[in-house]
Design an enzyme around this catalytic site. Structure first.
Site, mmCIF file in Angstrom:
data_model
loop_
_atom_site.group_PDB
_atom_site.id
_atom_site.type_symbol
_atom_site.label_atom_id
_atom_site.label_comp_id
_atom_site.label_asym_id
_atom_site.label_seq_id
_atom_site.Cartn_x
_atom_site.Cartn_y
_atom_site.Cartn_z
ATOM 1 N N HIS A 61 24.059 27.506 24.450
ATOM 2 C CA HIS A 61 24.687 27.149 25.719
ATOM 3 C C HIS A 61 26.100 27.722 25.707
ATOM 4 C CE1 HIS A 61 26.003 24.062 22.934
ATOM 5 N NE2 HIS A 61 26.857 23.560 23.815
ATOM 6 N N HIS A 63 29.270 26.205 26.035
ATOM 7 C CA HIS A 63 30.483 25.509 25.658
ATOM 8 C C HIS A 63 31.270 26.384 24.688
ATOM 9 C CE1 HIS A 63 28.965 21.217 26.816
ATOM 10 N NE2 HIS A 63 29.526 21.848 27.823
ATOM 11 N N ASP A 65 32.839 26.141 21.923
ATOM 12 C CA ASP A 65 32.652 26.158 20.465
ATOM 13 C C ASP A 65 31.395 26.912 20.045
ATOM 14 O OD1 ASP A 65 31.228 24.060 21.688
ATOM 15 O OD2 ASP A 65 31.258 22.805 19.900
ATOM 16 N N HIS A 66 30.617 27.396 21.012
ATOM 17 C CA HIS A 66 29.409 28.156 20.698
ATOM 18 C C HIS A 66 29.494 29.625 21.119
ATOM 19 C CE1 HIS A 66 26.834 24.633 19.605
ATOM 20 N NE2 HIS A 66 27.823 24.029 20.253
ATOM 21 N N HIS A 138 21.029 18.396 26.736
ATOM 22 C CA HIS A 138 22.476 18.272 26.595
ATOM 23 C C HIS A 138 23.057 18.052 27.988
ATOM 24 C CE1 HIS A 138 26.222 18.488 24.568
ATOM 25 N NE2 HIS A 138 26.560 19.711 24.915
ATOM 26 N N ASP A 206 23.509 20.355 19.834
ATOM 27 C CA ASP A 206 23.975 19.828 21.113
ATOM 28 C C ASP A 206 22.823 19.325 21.973
ATOM 29 O OD1 ASP A 206 26.044 21.562 19.977
ATOM 30 O OD2 ASP A 206 27.146 21.125 21.819
ATOM 31 N N HIS A 265 26.771 21.198 12.718
ATOM 32 C CA HIS A 265 27.498 20.843 13.948
ATOM 33 C C HIS A 265 28.124 19.457 13.834
ATOM 34 C CE1 HIS A 265 28.290 20.228 18.287
ATOM 35 N NE2 HIS A 265 28.418 21.550 18.288
#
Length: 303
Positions: A61, A63, A65-66, A138, A206, A265
């Site tokens: 996805h 976000h 941090d990814h 998520h 997530d 994670h």
């Protein structure tokens, strides 16, 4: 053989001892990356692996941090004189998101090819990998991935001889090639036995625990799953933000029966995940609190 390295195990923000989420697979000279959080390039450098052979990047996805490590990685790959195309896979909107990030990496010497996921389950075959993407739960659209390396059946010398197939064709047929010569067609099924067990790695972060995760993780060689929280009393927070606890991940593994579970994670507040593993292993004994750089070399079963 399939090499797996969990480059980063952190969620939300990088820490001095923990980079953000990323995993790399290597097989037959081709590398595949899942997610590209901040610090991915440094983690690769520390591991001694190169970004240049990366042919595929899958995103769970969008976000930060990814995906925040992507622009720098693209620039590094370009500076390494890469020219062959790079395939990017992710939820709908991938090209728009990457185009926005490329404002700081506008010129690349290689083509970007986009595969946008729109269905709940999608299957594709790229290079040595069979990739299954499956939608999870998520607070934005998010996918998990199953990577499979199929294994052909054993070459049957007696069948090849009985069929009168010239020896010069054997290796080509064994590699899956169909050959037409002198008005005859020779196919791999003429010389190969039934397909043998391959290799499978399943990855998800997530998400809340949903049945589709256990379905894809069933009897996997390696199941890498989010464990955002290990501390007691975090269940409500996990439900609110649609993440998982260590124990929810372990219950998925118990249902699926993989060879091993790696947790990843982690919340920034979770500084010592190993402290909670005794209770996790009561649920699924083959559980590991993975750290950055953890590697597995997966090999086909001996037969």
């Amino acid at each position: 053989m399939l090499d797996i390295c969990l480059l980063g195990t952190g969620g939300m923000m990088p820490l001095p001892y923990r980079w953000l989420t990323s995993m790399m697979a290597r097989c037959d000279g081709s590398s595949l990356l899942i997610d590209c959080g901040e610090g991915t390039q440094i983690a690769l450098k520390e591991k001694g692996w190169s970004p240049k052979p990366v042919d595929i990047i899958c995103f769970t996805h969008y976000h930060a941090d990814h995906i925040s490590g992507l622009p720098g990685l693209l620039l590094t790959m370009g500076n390494a004189e890469r020219t062959k195309p790079l395939t990017l896979i992710g939820p709908r909107g991938l090209e728009r998101v990457v185009s926005a990030l490329r404002m700081i990496a506008p010129e690349l010497p290689f083509e970007l090819r986009f595969v946008e996921l729109t269905e709940a389950r999608e299957h594709m075959e790229l290079g040595p990998y069979q990739i299954d993407a499956y939608r999870v739960n998520h607070n934005v659209t998010c996918y998990g991935y199953a990577l499979s390396i199929p294994r052909k059946g054993r070459f049957d010398v007696d069948r090849a001889r009985d069929a009168g197939i010239p020896v010069k064709m054997w290796s080509r047929l064994q590699k899956g090639e169909t050959i037409k010569e002198a008005g005859k067609t020779y196919t791999p099924d003429m010389v190969l036995g039934p397909a043998r067990r391959g290799l499978k790695v399943v990855y998800c972060t997530d998400t809340r625990p949903v049945p589709v995760i256990a379905e894809y993780a069933r009897e996997a060689d390696l199941f890498i799953c989010e464990g955002m929280y290990g501390e007691e009393g975090k269940e409500a927070k996990a439900r609110e933000y649609k993440h998982m606890t260590f124990y929810e991940a372990a219950r998925l593994a118990r249902e699926a029966g993989p060879k091993v579970l790696w947790l990843t994670h982690y919340s920034p507040s979770l500084t010592r995940p190993e402290e909670y593993m005794d209770k996790v292993r009561e649920i699924f004994p083959a559980s590991v609190a993975a750290r950055d750089g953890r590697t597995a070399e997966l090999e086909f079963d001996e037969e």
